[in-house]
Design an enzyme around this catalytic site. Structure first.
Site, mmCIF file in Angstrom:
data_model
loop_
_atom_site.group_PDB
_atom_site.id
_atom_site.type_symbol
_atom_site.label_atom_id
_atom_site.label_comp_id
_atom_site.label_asym_id
_atom_site.label_seq_id
_atom_site.Cartn_x
_atom_site.Cartn_y
_atom_site.Cartn_z
ATOM 1 N N ASP A 46 4.946 -5.394 1.291
ATOM 2 C CA ASP A 46 4.736 -4.502 0.148
ATOM 3 C C ASP A 46 5.272 -3.116 0.475
ATOM 4 O OD1 ASP A 46 3.107 -4.086 -2.508
ATOM 5 O OD2 ASP A 46 2.655 -2.365 -1.235
ATOM 6 N N TYR A 51 7.513 5.366 0.123
ATOM 7 C CA TYR A 51 7.167 5.240 1.542
ATOM 8 C C TYR A 51 8.325 5.634 2.466
ATOM 9 C CZ TYR A 51 3.520 2.315 -0.635
ATOM 10 O OH TYR A 51 2.511 1.829 -1.432
ATOM 11 N N LYS A 76 8.328 -0.423 -5.469
ATOM 12 C CA LYS A 76 7.726 0.277 -6.617
ATOM 13 C C LYS A 76 8.608 1.453 -7.023
ATOM 14 C CE LYS A 76 3.359 -0.738 -4.311
ATOM 15 N NZ LYS A 76 3.638 -0.554 -2.883
ATOM 16 N N HIS A 109 4.651 2.391 -10.069
ATOM 17 C CA HIS A 109 3.686 2.771 -9.028
ATOM 18 C C HIS A 109 2.389 3.355 -9.625
ATOM 19 C CE1 HIS A 109 3.876 3.878 -4.487
ATOM 20 N NE2 HIS A 109 2.633 3.668 -4.845
HETATM 21 N N1 LIG Z 1 -0.067 1.120 -5.221
HETATM 22 C C1 LIG Z 1 -0.612 2.138 -4.598
HETATM 23 O O1 LIG Z 1 -0.823 3.208 -5.185
HETATM 24 C C2 LIG Z 1 -0.961 2.002 -3.159
HETATM 25 C C3 LIG Z 1 -1.751 2.984 -2.520
HETATM 26 C C4 LIG Z 1 -2.085 2.789 -1.178
HETATM 27 C C5 LIG Z 1 -1.631 1.655 -0.506
HETATM 28 N N2 LIG Z 1 -0.826 0.747 -1.145
HETATM 29 C C6 LIG Z 1 -0.314 -0.456 -0.448
HETATM 30 O O2 LIG Z 1 -1.416 -1.154 0.107
HETATM 31 C C7 LIG Z 1 -1.164 -1.376 1.502
HETATM 32 C C8 LIG Z 1 -2.477 -1.507 2.226
HETATM 33 O O3 LIG Z 1 -3.216 -0.299 2.127
HETATM 34 P P1 LIG Z 1 -3.421 0.591 3.434
HETATM 35 O O4 LIG Z 1 -2.094 0.859 4.033
HETATM 36 O O5 LIG Z 1 -4.299 1.734 3.107
HETATM 37 O O6 LIG Z 1 -4.098 -0.506 4.394
HETATM 38 P P2 LIG Z 1 -5.472 -0.906 5.032
HETATM 39 O O7 LIG Z 1 -5.165 -2.214 5.651
HETATM 40 O O8 LIG Z 1 -6.621 -0.825 4.087
HETATM 41 O O9 LIG Z 1 -5.729 0.224 6.124
HETATM 42 C C9 LIG Z 1 -4.807 0.505 7.107
HETATM 43 C C10 LIG Z 1 -5.521 1.350 8.158
HETATM 44 O O10 LIG Z 1 -6.563 0.573 8.748
HETATM 45 C C11 LIG Z 1 -6.285 0.373 10.139
HETATM 46 N N3 LIG Z 1 -6.549 -1.048 10.446
HETATM 47 C C12 LIG Z 1 -5.778 -2.102 10.094
HETATM 48 N N4 LIG Z 1 -6.324 -3.252 10.511
HETATM 49 C C13 LIG Z 1 -7.474 -2.925 11.152
HETATM 50 C C14 LIG Z 1 -8.459 -3.678 11.811
HETATM 51 N N5 LIG Z 1 -8.378 -5.003 11.888
HETATM 52 N N6 LIG Z 1 -9.517 -3.020 12.352
HETATM 53 C C15 LIG Z 1 -9.594 -1.680 12.280
HETATM 54 N N7 LIG Z 1 -8.677 -0.896 11.669
HETATM 55 C C16 LIG Z 1 -7.609 -1.513 11.107
HETATM 56 C C17 LIG Z 1 -4.845 0.739 10.353
HETATM 57 O O11 LIG Z 1 -4.654 1.333 11.632
HETATM 58 P P3 LIG Z 1 -3.571 0.758 12.687
HETATM 59 O O12 LIG Z 1 -2.235 0.765 11.984
HETATM 60 O O13 LIG Z 1 -3.638 1.727 13.821
HETATM 61 O O14 LIG Z 1 -4.014 -0.623 13.042
HETATM 62 C C18 LIG Z 1 -4.605 1.772 9.245
HETATM 63 O O15 LIG Z 1 -5.025 3.050 9.670
HETATM 64 C C19 LIG Z 1 -0.302 -0.156 1.854
HETATM 65 O O16 LIG Z 1 0.318 -0.271 3.108
HETATM 66 C C20 LIG Z 1 0.644 -0.142 0.691
HETATM 67 O O17 LIG Z 1 1.630 -1.162 0.828
HETATM 68 C C21 LIG Z 1 -0.508 0.906 -2.446
#
Ligand SMILES: NC(=O)c1ccc[n+]([C@@H]2O[C@H](COP(=O)([O-])OP(=O)(O)OC[C@H]3O[C@@H](n4cnc5c(N)ncnc54)[C@H](OP(=O)(O)O)[C@@H]3O)[C@@H](O)[C@H]2O)c1
Length: 276
Positions: A46, A51, A76, A109
């Site tokens: 994604d 980004y 997006k 987005h």
């Molecule tokens: N459409 C939108 O407006 C929008 C907005 C936000 C996000 N998104 C999409 O959604 C995706 C996911 O959201 P997100 O990036 O916020 O992801 P998330 O998976 O909710 O959180 C990622 C964070 O959690 C940590 N983490 C990951 N796995 C872990 C685990 N097993 N235990 C503890 N900590 C952990 C990561 O650190 P480390 O990397 O150090 O492991 C990172 O800091 C984004 O990457 C993006 O593609 C879309």
């Protein structure tokens, strides 16, 4: 390797229920993070123009050796590129940056209601889909009124709505609004910044299953019926996060996790968010 289920779209295509997001993944490590995720069995990446790592997404895909047709790629169109011509230029730039001929899914987005261009952008998306630039079209951060506006005007229903969703923001109303229209709900920031990792419903399910609170949360998403994208640049946590297909939460555990919903966002409110 994990056998990831797929969710059906309303246009005849489908999406892996679980995938890898690259928001905030720095350019210098993004290709490696994508290649590592694909090597571990992730089959959905994604991305987004915002980004600023689409080139690295493509590099990671090629480095992984996984055939293009086995990987689902989403991007997006950002808020300052709404409107017919800018949206088309944005999608063409994404295709070129990633180095592929067709995207699997492109999302608007954010709706940015104040600039009132999301309907024109949706019309451009329909034209681009029909021209083959992407296979499926969807939206992100759309509320029910935004959905109705584009559906009523065009008759074309988005295949997916990507919204913020985690144990503290379970979005039952928006999930029902999506489902009612035949739209897949996909969860962003699915771990909710770990805000509920210490909560009893998660720690006790983690103890019983021998899994981590993060795995319990991701499993909860799957059993709730959400599509879900998680992110980690750490190969160990990438492996941990995809290791969620060999256990099941009980109905009682699902009910206990439901009590964690306090309607708290980590991100902005889509009805007013307007950063360009
Ligand atoms: N459409 C939108 O407006 C929008 C907005 C936000 C996000 N998104 C999409 O959604 C995706 C996911 O959201 P997100 O990036 O916020 O992801 P998330 O998976 O909710 O959180 C990622 C964070 O959690 C940590 N983490 C990951 N796995 C872990 C685990 N097993 N235990 C503890 N900590 C952990 C990561 O650190 P480390 O990397 O150090 O492991 C990172 O800091 C984004 O990457 C993006 O593609 C879309």
């Amino acid at each position: 390797m994990a056998d990831i289920p797929r969710l059906a779209f309303n246009d005849g295509h489908s999406i892996p229920q679980f995938g890898f997001g690259i928001w905030r993944v720095p350019q210098d490590i993004c290709a490696e993070a994508v290649a590592s995720a694909l090597g571990l069995g992730y089959r959905l990446i994604d991305g987004a123009y915002l980004y600023l790592n689409e080139k690295e997404l493509g590099e990671g895909l090629r480095r992984s050796g996984v055939p293009r047709d086995e990987v689902f790629i989403t991007t997006k169109v950002w808020n300052n590129e709404h409107g017919r011509d800018k949206a088309r230029a944005s999608v063409e730039r994404s295709l070129e940056s990633i180095g592929i001929d067709q995207l699997d899914l492109v999302l608007i987005h954010w709706p940015v209601p104040e600039q009132d261009l999301y309907l024109e952008t949706w019309e451009a998306f329909i034209e681009m889909r029909d021209a083959g630039l992407m296979r499926s079209i969807g939206v992100s951060n759309f509320n029910a009124d935004h959905l109705d506006r584009i559906i009523d005007a065009t008759g074309v229903v988005p295949v997916l709505n990507q919204i913020e969703l985690n144990p503290e923001l379970q979005q039952p109303r928006m999930r029902a609004e999506n489902a009612k229209r035949g739209i897949v709900t996909q969860a962003w920031t699915p771990l909710g910044n770990g805000r509920s990792f210490e909560a009893d419903p998660l720690t006790s399910a983690a103890r019983r299953t021998g899994k981590s609170p993060a795995q319990v949360v991701l499993r909860w998403h799957l059993q709730t019926g959400n599509a879900v994208i998680s992110r980690s640049v750490n190969p160990g946590r990438q492996a941990e996060n995809i290791d969620i297909f060999d256990f099941e939460l009980t109905p009682e555990e699902m009910d206990a996790i439901a009590t964690l919903d306090v309607g708290l966002r980590t991100g902005p409110d889509p009805s007013v968010f307007k950063i360009l």
